[in-house]
Design an enzyme around this catalytic site. Structure first.
Site, mmCIF file in Angstrom:
data_model
loop_
_atom_site.group_PDB
_atom_site.id
_atom_site.type_symbol
_atom_site.label_atom_id
_atom_site.label_comp_id
_atom_site.label_asym_id
_atom_site.label_seq_id
_atom_site.Cartn_x
_atom_site.Cartn_y
_atom_site.Cartn_z
ATOM 1 N N GLY A 61 -9.543 4.621 2.772
ATOM 2 C CA GLY A 61 -9.318 3.602 3.775
ATOM 3 C C GLY A 61 -8.535 2.406 3.269
ATOM 4 O O GLY A 61 -8.407 2.175 2.069
ATOM 5 N N THR A 62 -8.039 1.617 4.236
ATOM 6 C CA THR A 62 -7.185 0.481 3.897
ATOM 7 C C THR A 62 -7.939 -0.596 3.131
ATOM 8 O O THR A 62 -7.417 -1.165 2.168
ATOM 9 C CB THR A 62 -6.582 -0.114 5.186
ATOM 10 O OG1 THR A 62 -5.837 0.902 5.865
ATOM 11 C CG2 THR A 62 -5.650 -1.262 4.856
ATOM 12 N N HIS A 85 29.886 26.294 2.441
ATOM 13 C CA HIS A 85 31.005 26.249 3.374
ATOM 14 C C HIS A 85 30.684 26.968 4.688
ATOM 15 O O HIS A 85 29.863 27.859 4.753
ATOM 16 C CB HIS A 85 32.269 26.844 2.739
ATOM 17 C CG HIS A 85 32.121 28.235 2.220
ATOM 18 N ND1 HIS A 85 31.646 28.519 0.977
ATOM 19 C CD2 HIS A 85 32.408 29.429 2.794
ATOM 20 C CE1 HIS A 85 31.634 29.837 0.789
ATOM 21 N NE2 HIS A 85 32.090 30.408 1.889
ATOM 22 N N GLN A 144 -5.427 3.805 -6.554
ATOM 23 C CA GLN A 144 -6.509 4.212 -5.658
ATOM 24 C C GLN A 144 -6.691 5.716 -5.847
ATOM 25 O O GLN A 144 -5.937 6.517 -5.313
ATOM 26 C CB GLN A 144 -6.174 3.900 -4.195
ATOM 27 C CG GLN A 144 -7.319 4.203 -3.245
ATOM 28 C CD GLN A 144 -6.935 4.036 -1.774
ATOM 29 O OE1 GLN A 144 -5.762 4.137 -1.424
ATOM 30 N NE2 GLN A 144 -7.928 3.800 -0.907
ATOM 31 N N ALA A 178 -0.387 4.529 -1.452
ATOM 32 C CA ALA A 178 -1.236 5.536 -2.092
ATOM 33 C C ALA A 178 -1.395 6.818 -1.290
ATOM 34 O O ALA A 178 -1.858 7.825 -1.825
ATOM 35 C CB ALA A 178 -2.627 4.945 -2.366
ATOM 36 N N GLY A 179 -1.021 6.807 -0.010
ATOM 37 C CA GLY A 179 -1.320 7.943 0.855
ATOM 38 C C GLY A 179 -0.527 9.198 0.529
ATOM 39 O O GLY A 179 0.544 9.143 -0.089
ATOM 40 N N LEU A 198 0.843 -1.193 0.000
ATOM 41 C CA LEU A 198 0.000 0.000 0.000
ATOM 42 C C LEU A 198 0.883 1.250 0.000
ATOM 43 O O LEU A 198 1.640 1.486 0.943
ATOM 44 C CB LEU A 198 -0.920 -0.004 1.222
ATOM 45 C CG LEU A 198 -1.744 -1.285 1.426
ATOM 46 C CD1 LEU A 198 -2.657 -1.142 2.644
ATOM 47 C CD2 LEU A 198 -2.547 -1.629 0.184
ATOM 48 N N GLY A 236 -4.251 -0.363 17.424
ATOM 49 C CA GLY A 236 -5.314 -1.344 17.405
ATOM 50 C C GLY A 236 -4.855 -2.532 18.236
ATOM 51 O O GLY A 236 -3.798 -3.115 17.954
#
Length: 401
Positions: A82-83, A313, A77, A8-9, A6, A135
């Site tokens: 969402g996932t 420098h 996507q 796409a974010g 994944l 989670g």
């Protein structure tokens, strides 16, 4: 078995580094986050499917149609929903069991191996000291999943969901049944709940290796430190002039040049095309990226210099991340320590967030330039293509908003 990655974010918490490139292409050591995910999974998958979205063309251009001897396919996507929605985009090209990995997380090969060996459907989990921000997974006595609770105030276990999975193709049927969440997304944890309700067995693949979610700029430094800690010895293929001092684990790639009087204290990686010195000092988990320039009497400490960056420098850059094509004028100095000794705070999506780092410098977007003798305060962000005036003292973000 395919590996669905994944990627796409938009990576808004990583701004300004992601304003002009996708987060999975940010470098960690000598390659991108995405390439490191590929490396971790190559032994257990036959091909990769990359779910792209934000600036997906850059990912396609950077990776191409294969990685090593593994074919790479891409699905899009078009908007972040969402996932579960992201995984669903891979349905047209999936016809067998597959694993799901995130393209912006640093992991060991043991994680995809654990998923591959776990059974039909599996979720990866790791023990954490304080699971309230994750989670949290509950299991039966034989170790199969019973529940996942998001960020509970009173966690039932210390097992955190790593966000990596193994699925059979019928998962797409369950994704089709997944309702939209309150935040307007389709959550894969909700999909897993539907599987549990149907008495489907979901294995919990326990994992105790590296798991770094590289979501904020200072976490890119943490990931870099972890990778460079694995360097053993010195590997010098580039040009090293006389009176150069190399100490500790160091990689000097072919095409890099260390000029007279340079001192490097590893761990450090000097990438191809980089030019360092004369009389420069590189130390402390630093990556001097491809085609970069570190000038005379410059000190760079615990910093990531991305491709084509230049530090003029008599400058100092510490505990910082400089994007592609950044140009620091001569005498630019970065502050990386608060006078009160507290950890440095950085603005992230409108909130001032504690980095938990006593030393942290600046985050500079692609193409930004500083005038000579600029001073940059600890925790400041300078956006892409932004500039400072000669002698300016920058104490607040300049993001062009």
């Amino acid at each position: 078995m395919d590996g669905v990655v994944l990627a796409a974010g938009r990576g808004t918490r990583m701004r300004p580094l992601t304003d002009q490139q996708p987060k999975p292409l940010l470098p960690v050591g000598d390659r991108s986050l995405l390439e490191r995910v590929f490396d971790a999974a190559s032994d257990v998958v036959d091909a990769f499917v990359v779910v792209t979205g934000y600036r997906g063309d850059q990912i396609r251009d950077a990776i191409g149609d294969s990685y090593g001897d593994r074919p790479v396919r891409y699905v899009d996507q078009p908007e972040p929903r969402g996932t579960a929605h992201a995984i669903a985009q891979a349905e047209p090209v999936i016809d067998d069991r597959f694993i799901v990995l995130n393209g912006d997380v640093l992991i060991d090969p043991a994680l995809p191996r654990a998923l591959a060996d776990a059974g039909d459907t599996a979720v990866a989990a790791t023990e954490v000291a304080d699971p309230r921000s994750y989670g949290v997974i509950s299991t039966t006595s034989n170790g199969t999943l019973t529940d996942i609770v998001e960020k509970p105030a009173d966690p039932p276990t210390s097992l955190a969901n790593v966000g990596c999975y193994a699925f059979e193709p019928d998962i797409f049927e369950y994704i089709d049944r997944t309702p939209e969440s309150e935040r307007g997304e389709y959550e894969i944890t909700t999909t897993l709940e539907l599987l549990v309700e149907d008495d489907r067995t979901i294995s919990v693949a326990r994992y105790d290796g590296t798991w770094l979610d590289v979501g904020r700029p200072w976490e890119l430094l943490t990931a870099t430190e972890a990778i460079l800690d694995d360097i053993e010895g010195q590997h010098v293929a580039g040009t090293v002039e006389g009176d150069v001092h190399l100490h500790g684990p160091i990689v000097v790639e072919d095409g890099a040049q260390l000029k007279t009087g340079v001192s490097v204290e590893g761990p450090a990686v000097i990438c191809a095309g980089a030019e360092v010195g004369p009389n420069a000092y590189i130390r402390g988990s630093t990556v001097v990226g491809p085609d970069t320039h570190v000038g005379h009497a410059v000190e760079v400490k615990n910093t990531v210099l991305m491709e084509d960056a230049s530090v003029g420098h008599q400058s100092y850059v510490g505990d910082s991340v400089l994007g592609r094509g950044v140009n620091f004028g001569a005498g630019t100095n970065v502050a990386n320590l608060r006078h009160d000794g507290e950890s440095v705070r950085v603005m992230v999506k409108g909130d001032r967030v504690d980095t938990s780092r006593r030393k942290f410098g600046v985050i500079v977007g692609d193409g930004a330039k500083t005038g000579i003798n600029t001073s940059l305060n600890a925790g400041v962000r300078l956006g892409p293509d932004e500039t400072t005036a000669p002698g300016e003292v920058l104490t607040r973000d300049r993001m062009g908003e």
